[in-house]
Design an enzyme around this catalytic site. Structure first.
Site, PDB file in Angstrom:
ATOM      1  N   ASP A 109       2.946   2.135  -5.029  1.00 53.24           N
ATOM      2  CA  ASP A 109       2.668   2.289  -6.136  1.00 53.24           C
ATOM      3  C   ASP A 109       3.647   3.379  -6.481  1.00 53.24           C
ATOM      4  OD1 ASP A 109       1.132   3.902  -5.651  1.00 53.24           O
ATOM      5  OD2 ASP A 109      -0.205   2.711  -7.259  1.00 53.24           O
TER       6      ASP A 109
ATOM      7  N   SER B 297     -11.783   1.500  -5.755  1.00 52.33           N
ATOM      8  CA  SER B 297     -11.517   2.014  -6.700  1.00 52.33           C
ATOM      9  C   SER B 297     -12.775   2.118  -8.081  1.00 52.33           C
ATOM     10  CB  SER B 297     -10.343   1.204  -7.569  1.00 52.33           C
ATOM     11  OG  SER B 297      -9.214   1.717  -7.024  1.00 52.33           O
ATOM     12  N   SER B 298     -13.614   3.256  -7.369  1.00 52.95           N
ATOM     13  CA  SER B 298     -14.186   2.990  -8.712  1.00 52.95           C
ATOM     14  C   SER B 298     -14.775   4.291 -10.089  1.00 52.95           C
ATOM     15  CB  SER B 298     -15.551   3.430  -7.928  1.00 52.95           C
ATOM     16  OG  SER B 298     -15.555   4.975  -6.885  1.00 52.95           O
ATOM     17  N   SER B 299     -13.698   5.059  -9.871  1.00 49.97           N
ATOM     18  CA  SER B 299     -12.796   5.994 -10.927  1.00 49.97           C
ATOM     19  C   SER B 299     -12.702   5.132 -11.524  1.00 49.97           C
ATOM     20  CB  SER B 299     -12.390   7.131  -9.864  1.00 49.97           C
ATOM     21  OG  SER B 299     -11.812   7.410  -8.837  1.00 49.97           O
TER      22      SER B 299
ATOM     23  N   TYR C 126      -3.721  12.329  -0.340  1.00 50.70           N
ATOM     24  CA  TYR C 126      -2.229  11.707  -1.131  1.00 50.70           C
ATOM     25  C   TYR C 126      -1.929  12.130  -1.365  1.00 50.70           C
ATOM     26  CZ  TYR C 126      -1.943   8.141  -4.559  1.00 50.70           C
ATOM     27  OH  TYR C 126      -1.621   7.153  -5.386  1.00 50.70           O
TER      28      TYR C 126
ATOM     29  N   ASP D  72      -4.088   0.308  -9.646  1.00 47.63           N
ATOM     30  CA  ASP D  72      -5.984   0.344  -9.562  1.00 47.63           C
ATOM     31  C   ASP D  72      -5.989   0.672 -10.982  1.00 47.63           C
ATOM     32  OD1 ASP D  72      -5.272   0.839  -6.876  1.00 47.63           O
ATOM     33  OD2 ASP D  72      -6.418   3.351  -7.158  1.00 47.63           O
TER      34      ASP D  72
ATOM     35  N   GLU E  41      -6.826   9.940 -14.847  1.00 47.33           N
ATOM     36  CA  GLU E  41      -6.178  11.418 -13.287  1.00 47.33           C
ATOM     37  C   GLU E  41      -5.114  12.466 -13.071  1.00 47.33           C
ATOM     38  OE1 GLU E  41      -8.200  10.198 -10.474  1.00 47.33           O
ATOM     39  OE2 GLU E  41      -9.189   8.442 -11.145  1.00 47.33           O
TER      40      GLU E  41
ATOM     41  N   GLU F   2       0.978  -1.230  -0.006  1.00 42.75           N
ATOM     42  CA  GLU F   2       0.282  -0.039  -0.181  1.00 42.75           C
ATOM     43  C   GLU F   2       0.820   1.535   0.119  1.00 42.75           C
ATOM     44  OE1 GLU F   2      -2.845   0.672  -0.969  1.00 42.75           O
ATOM     45  OE2 GLU F   2      -3.401  -0.943   0.455  1.00 42.75           O
TER      46      GLU F   2
HETATM   47  C1  GLA Z   1      -5.176   4.922  -4.429  1.00 39.30           C
HETATM   48  C2  GLA Z   1      -4.613   5.554  -5.351  1.00 39.30           C
HETATM   49  C3  GLA Z   1      -2.953   3.672  -5.585  1.00 39.30           C
HETATM   50  C4  GLA Z   1      -2.296   3.907  -4.424  1.00 39.30           C
HETATM   51  C5  GLA Z   1      -3.383   3.925  -3.455  1.00 39.30           C
HETATM   52  C6  GLA Z   1      -2.531   3.052  -2.766  1.00 39.30           C
HETATM   53  O1  GLA Z   1      -5.817   3.252  -4.826  1.00 39.30           O
HETATM   54  O2  GLA Z   1      -5.345   5.561  -6.479  1.00 39.30           O
HETATM   55  O3  GLA Z   1      -2.533   4.133  -6.867  1.00 39.30           O
HETATM   56  O4  GLA Z   1      -1.442   4.455  -4.642  1.00 39.30           O
HETATM   57  O5  GLA Z   1      -3.967   4.351  -3.274  1.00 39.30           O
HETATM   58  O6  GLA Z   1      -1.690   2.698  -2.455  1.00 39.30           O
END
Ligand code: GLA
Length: 393
Positions: free
Chosen positions: A36, A126-128, A222, A172, A160, A33
């Site tokens: 990425d 990850s709905s988007s 974020y 995602d 995005e 987590e």
């Molecule tokens: C969101 C982002 C991903 C990743 C996660 C955390 O889902 O879209 O790219 O960074 O947070 O792991």
């Protein structure tokens, strides 16, 4: 809702029969987590909850967008060749057109679109990304665009970055676009190399626990974490030539601990380096069917996200604690960006029903509102559905 009801709704909105019916999954990240965007390895899988879309062609250049999830906004219409950002969900459709235009594709005719999402927005599933990948698959089918699943993942991420303003990593979009049935993906986010491994949990199941606390990626912390990691890498690079935090060895990080004037920045780096090691161990543990070890690694990941990366919250911690207090729970952790959204737990199949009840009660008692808990089902990537068959959505 049944698919026949969605089709009836589409017809009543547009007086136009759909010619295409698509489903794109959401995702759960098992482990890896917030690494990425730090060149790390991640271990996500796609789930059977996601986004459905019905499509009809039009004779003009109008795109009509309706989502059952944003019924209050009604039908959002715009012209393919001239549109403006609207600060609503249809921006994802506009963003996809924008990205294709940049590549030189001009879309020749308009569409009537009806969407239904079965993952709640901002729930960390990850709905988007599901919506983005779905839209590109729709355009690919309808306009015969030759574009691979990997390219769709990259274009979805570009929406995005360029259009929505969230500097997310690739995880995602990549898992959602390239998922395979019954498999978890090991994805190297530094070079997009990936492999699949059968996701077999034997007597165990993954619970998804939705805190029902919404988070907003754009306005959350974020981008702040992303900048903290850039800062950490600058410090690291004074001593070691690595391209990203996840390429740093644990011992090397410890060696330069006192070079970090700010302990917060050190802890961000510590999370990345240790999470990278956990992903590798977790992948090996899955290969060896060592679910106890997988569970322990999930617990360690949660601790690190809570204390070092500081992206958890009382709601997620409560869910994780409630899950860990169940008999036969091997491990639990938050999944996704954090600050709300979902956590997951690995639990024996015979304990699932009791655990769901108990976790819900404990959560209500501590947090004061309800949470949702259900068993995750692993899915493949985008599917074309049969318009003549009735599915439960
Ligand atoms: C969101 C982002 C991903 C990743 C996660 C955390 O889902 O879209 O790219 O960074 O947070 O792991």
């Amino acid at each position: 809702m049944q698919s026949f009801e969605l089709i009836a709704l589409h017809k009543s909105l547009y007086y136009n029969d759909p010619s295409l019916f698509l489903f794109t999954p959401g995702r759960v990240n098992l482990i890896g987590e917030h690494i990425d965007y730090n060149g790390g390895l991640v271990l996500p899988f796609a789930i059977t909850k996601g986004t459905y879309l019905l499509v009809s062609k039009r004779n003009d250049k109008i795109i009509n967008c309706y989502s059952k999830n944003f019924d209050n906004l009604g039908i959002i219409s715009f012209n393919i060749d001239s549109y403006e950002k609207g600060s609503n969900w249809a921006d994802f459709v506009k963003g996809a057109i924008y990205e294709l235009n940049k590549l030189g594709y001009k879309l020749p005719f308009g569409l009537d679109l009806t969407f239904l999402g079965t993952i709640p927005t901002s729930s960390g599933l990850s709905s988007s990304a599901s919506l983005e990948v779905l839209i590109f698959n729709c355009f690919k089918q309808i306009y015969n665009i030759d574009i691979s699943d990997e390219k769709i993942a990259l274009l979805s991420q570009a929406i995005e970055h360029d259009y929505i303003g969230v500097n997310c990593g690739i995880m995602d979009q990549f898992i959602i676009s390239c998922a395979k049935d019954n498999s978890v993906m090991l994805l190297n986010c530094a070079n997009l190399e990936h492999s699949y491994s059968k996701f077999e949990l034997g007597d165990y199941r993954i619970l998804i626990m939705n805190s029902c606390k919404k988070r907003d990626l754009a306005s959350s912390k974020y981008n702040e974490r992303l900048n903290e990691c850039k800062w950490a890498l600058e410090i690291v690079n004074k001593y070691y030539k690595v391209n990203d935090l996840c390429s740093l060895k644990f011992t090397d990080l410890i060696h330069i601990k006192d070079k970090f004037e700010d302990d917060v920045i050190f802890r961000r780096a510590l999370h990345c380096v240790s999470e990278m090691a956990r992903v590798k161990d977790c992948y090996d543990a899955l290969q060896n069917n060592d679910l106890e070890l997988v569970g322990k690694l999930l617990n360690q990941s949660h601790e690190s996200l809570k204390n070092n990366y500081e992206v958890s919250c009382i709601e997620l911690d409560t869910l994780v604690e409630a899950a860990l207090s169940q008999p036969d729970c091997l491990g639990a952790r938050m999944t996704g960006a954090g600050f709300g959204g979902c956590a997951i737990a690995i639990i024996n199949k015979d304990r699932v029903n009791d655990a769901i009840k108990d976790i819900k009660n404990k959560y209500l008692e501590v947090i004061g509102h309800e949470c949702e808990v259900y068993v995750a089902r692993v899915a493949g990537n985008t599917r074309i559905l049969n318009l003549g068959e009735d599915y439960e959505l």
